[in-house]
Design a protein around this motif. Sequence first.
Motif, PDB file in Angstrom:
ATOM      1  N   VAL A   1       0.845  -1.207   0.000  1.00 44.79           N
ATOM      2  CA  VAL A   1       0.000   0.000   0.000  1.00 44.79           C
ATOM      3  C   VAL A   1       0.874   1.248   0.000  1.00 44.79           C
ATOM      4  O   VAL A   1       0.619   2.205  -0.744  1.00 44.79           O
ATOM      5  CB  VAL A   1      -0.960  -0.025   1.213  1.00 44.79           C
ATOM      6  CG1 VAL A   1      -1.649   1.323   1.376  1.00 44.79           C
ATOM      7  CG2 VAL A   1      -1.998  -1.124   1.050  1.00 44.79           C
ATOM      8  N   LYS A   2       1.922   1.253   0.821  1.00 48.68           N
ATOM      9  CA  LYS A   2       2.851   2.394   0.860  1.00 48.68           C
ATOM     10  C   LYS A   2       3.533   2.585  -0.493  1.00 48.68           C
ATOM     11  O   LYS A   2       3.674   3.709  -0.996  1.00 48.68           O
ATOM     12  CB  LYS A   2       3.901   2.172   1.944  1.00 48.68           C
ATOM     13  CG  LYS A   2       3.361   2.290   3.361  1.00 48.68           C
ATOM     14  CD  LYS A   2       4.467   2.073   4.367  1.00 48.68           C
ATOM     15  CE  LYS A   2       3.930   2.199   5.794  1.00 48.68           C
ATOM     16  NZ  LYS A   2       4.993   1.959   6.795  1.00 48.68           N
ATOM     17  N   GLU A   3       3.952   1.465  -1.089  1.00 46.37           N
ATOM     18  CA  GLU A   3       4.628   1.537  -2.390  1.00 46.37           C
ATOM     19  C   GLU A   3       3.694   2.069  -3.476  1.00 46.37           C
ATOM     20  O   GLU A   3       4.094   2.911  -4.292  1.00 46.37           O
ATOM     21  CB  GLU A   3       5.123   0.129  -2.752  1.00 46.37           C
ATOM     22  CG  GLU A   3       5.975   0.078  -4.001  1.00 46.37           C
ATOM     23  CD  GLU A   3       6.467  -1.328  -4.288  1.00 46.37           C
ATOM     24  OE1 GLU A   3       6.549  -1.676  -5.481  1.00 46.37           O
ATOM     25  OE2 GLU A   3       6.748  -2.064  -3.330  1.00 46.37           O
ATOM     26  N   LEU A   4       2.450   1.612  -3.474  1.00 48.39           N
ATOM     27  CA  LEU A   4       1.490   2.084  -4.482  1.00 48.39           C
ATOM     28  C   LEU A   4       1.157   3.566  -4.303  1.00 48.39           C
ATOM     29  O   LEU A   4       0.945   4.276  -5.291  1.00 48.39           O
ATOM     30  CB  LEU A   4       0.215   1.245  -4.395  1.00 48.39           C
ATOM     31  CG  LEU A   4       0.322  -0.207  -4.868  1.00 48.39           C
ATOM     32  CD1 LEU A   4      -0.929  -0.993  -4.492  1.00 48.39           C
ATOM     33  CD2 LEU A   4       0.535  -0.267  -6.382  1.00 48.39           C
TER      34      LEU A   4
ATOM     35  N   LEU B   1      11.288   4.437  -3.915  1.00 44.79           N
ATOM     36  CA  LEU B   1      10.470   3.407  -3.268  1.00 44.79           C
ATOM     37  C   LEU B   1      11.162   2.880  -2.024  1.00 44.79           C
ATOM     38  O   LEU B   1      12.388   2.758  -1.982  1.00 44.79           O
ATOM     39  CB  LEU B   1      10.201   2.247  -4.240  1.00 44.79           C
ATOM     40  CG  LEU B   1       9.462   2.614  -5.529  1.00 44.79           C
ATOM     41  CD1 LEU B   1       9.351   1.408  -6.420  1.00 44.79           C
ATOM     42  CD2 LEU B   1       8.084   3.175  -5.221  1.00 44.79           C
ATOM     43  N   PRO B   2      10.399   2.557  -0.970  1.00 46.23           N
ATOM     44  CA  PRO B   2      11.013   2.025   0.261  1.00 46.23           C
ATOM     45  C   PRO B   2      11.453   0.580   0.072  1.00 46.23           C
ATOM     46  O   PRO B   2      10.804  -0.201  -0.617  1.00 46.23           O
ATOM     47  CB  PRO B   2       9.865   2.118   1.288  1.00 46.23           C
ATOM     48  CG  PRO B   2       8.622   2.061   0.467  1.00 46.23           C
ATOM     49  CD  PRO B   2       8.942   2.704  -0.851  1.00 46.23           C
ATOM     50  N   HIS B   3      12.572   0.233   0.701  1.00 46.62           N
ATOM     51  CA  HIS B   3      13.104  -1.132   0.650  1.00 46.62           C
ATOM     52  C   HIS B   3      13.026  -1.710   2.070  1.00 46.62           C
ATOM     53  O   HIS B   3      13.738  -1.261   2.966  1.00 46.62           O
ATOM     54  CB  HIS B   3      14.547  -1.145   0.146  1.00 46.62           C
ATOM     55  CG  HIS B   3      14.683  -0.604  -1.242  1.00 46.62           C
ATOM     56  ND1 HIS B   3      14.320  -1.326  -2.360  1.00 46.62           N
ATOM     57  CD2 HIS B   3      15.104   0.596  -1.698  1.00 46.62           C
ATOM     58  CE1 HIS B   3      14.532  -0.606  -3.444  1.00 46.62           C
ATOM     59  NE2 HIS B   3      15.009   0.578  -3.076  1.00 46.62           N
ATOM     60  N   PHE B   4      12.147  -2.686   2.246  1.00 45.29           N
ATOM     61  CA  PHE B   4      11.937  -3.287   3.560  1.00 45.29           C
ATOM     62  C   PHE B   4      12.762  -4.554   3.665  1.00 45.29           C
ATOM     63  O   PHE B   4      12.683  -5.430   2.801  1.00 45.29           O
ATOM     64  CB  PHE B   4      10.453  -3.613   3.769  1.00 45.29           C
ATOM     65  CG  PHE B   4       9.566  -2.402   3.665  1.00 45.29           C
ATOM     66  CD1 PHE B   4       9.478  -1.520   4.716  1.00 45.29           C
ATOM     67  CD2 PHE B   4       8.832  -2.166   2.511  1.00 45.29           C
ATOM     68  CE1 PHE B   4       8.656  -0.410   4.633  1.00 45.29           C
ATOM     69  CE2 PHE B   4       8.017  -1.061   2.415  1.00 45.29           C
ATOM     70  CZ  PHE B   4       7.927  -0.185   3.477  1.00 45.29           C
ATOM     71  N   LYS B   5      13.555  -4.625   4.727  1.00 45.56           N
ATOM     72  CA  LYS B   5      14.366  -5.821   4.967  1.00 45.56           C
ATOM     73  C   LYS B   5      13.546  -6.838   5.748  1.00 45.56           C
ATOM     74  O   LYS B   5      12.835  -6.482   6.685  1.00 45.56           O
ATOM     75  CB  LYS B   5      15.628  -5.466   5.755  1.00 45.56           C
ATOM     76  CG  LYS B   5      16.607  -4.624   4.960  1.00 45.56           C
ATOM     77  CD  LYS B   5      17.854  -4.358   5.780  1.00 45.56           C
ATOM     78  CE  LYS B   5      18.855  -3.524   4.976  1.00 45.56           C
ATOM     79  NZ  LYS B   5      20.072  -3.244   5.776  1.00 45.56           N
ATOM     80  N   LYS B   6      13.663  -8.092   5.352  1.00 43.83           N
ATOM     81  CA  LYS B   6      12.959  -9.165   6.036  1.00 43.83           C
ATOM     82  C   LYS B   6      13.764  -9.579   7.261  1.00 43.83           C
ATOM     83  O   LYS B   6      14.931  -9.938   7.162  1.00 43.83           O
ATOM     84  CB  LYS B   6      12.770 -10.364   5.089  1.00 43.83           C
ATOM     85  CG  LYS B   6      11.849 -11.425   5.648  1.00 43.83           C
ATOM     86  CD  LYS B   6      11.615 -12.513   4.631  1.00 43.83           C
ATOM     87  CE  LYS B   6      10.675 -13.570   5.188  1.00 43.83           C
ATOM     88  NZ  LYS B   6      10.448 -14.660   4.232  1.00 43.83           N
TER      89      LYS B   6
END
Length: 343
Positions: A199-202, A223-228
């Motif tokens: 949702v944040k990315e869109l 775009l944000p890059h979320f680490k797992k």
Amino acid sequence: MPSTYKKDKPWDTDDIDKWKIEPFKPEDNAGGTFSEESSFSVLFPKYRETYLKASWPLITRSLEKLGVACTLDLVEGSMTVKTTRKTYDPASILNARDLIKLLARSVPAPQAIKILEDEVACDVIKIRGMIRNKERFVKRRQRILGPNGSTLKALELLTGCYILVQGNTVSCMGPYKGLKEVRRVVEDCMANIHPIYHVKELMIKRELAKDPELANENWDRFLPHFKKRNLSRRRVPFKVTDKAKKVYTPFPPAQEKSKVDLQIESGEYFLGKQAKERQEREKREEAMREKMEGKRKEREQEFVAPAEPGDKKEKKRKRKDGEEEGEKKKKKKSKDVEVNGEA
């Protein structure tokens, strides 16, 4: 090799939209009627029978405009669409097939009829086979909806699609680009990636698309890059090791005793077969006696009379009477002792 001959065409002007989909009209069908009949049939669940029966006239009127016939079989529990002599659009039978498929998946009839439009497509995503554990499946399916359906509403606004989560599938309707985004979000959600990240990315992509300068650039830097991160839920370690300093010894620790060694120490190893059986039988009987004794005490407690307020007063009176009698006996004894002493 692409052609290098470029020449301006008189009909190619700036006011023409090259991506516009023109509607298919009866006069566009130069071949005439179809040589063979095409038909599709879909089964529907029992609980949809009443709704489909009530909304079937609306569906029939919508398909009649395209020259497609439809039948509702309540005995067999199926819906069928087929081409007729009046059908002029070859793609209309495919849209009618998608229509009955959506109706069987609990999509409302007014919404499902929109699939007959040219720019609207549908996609039914099967999510049950992605997860084996049913509890995880239910939790991750609930993530698509979100609290009070807020996550689902956000996805519908950002992708421009209608989304319905029903049972083991997710039904979507909308443009092809939006359907692709919805499928990616749903599949990642089933793979334990929360939809809020998408949702944040869109939302960021939606704002970047408004800027004409960034239209032809790469958006990865925005775009944000979320680490797992896989964090353990255990607060206490499974094996607690004693980190206190120990005295150094060159000898290895003593070997643990085996089951046979323990039996030899206790003397059980030297017992015969009958003695072992007798010992086990005695243990079982002893455990049974203890259990029966405990149950007997529980049953006896039910027959114990509850204490009443009058009983306490009587006990106090008895105590007082007993004390008075005891004092009298003590005085009498003391008198007897004095008399004997004088004598």
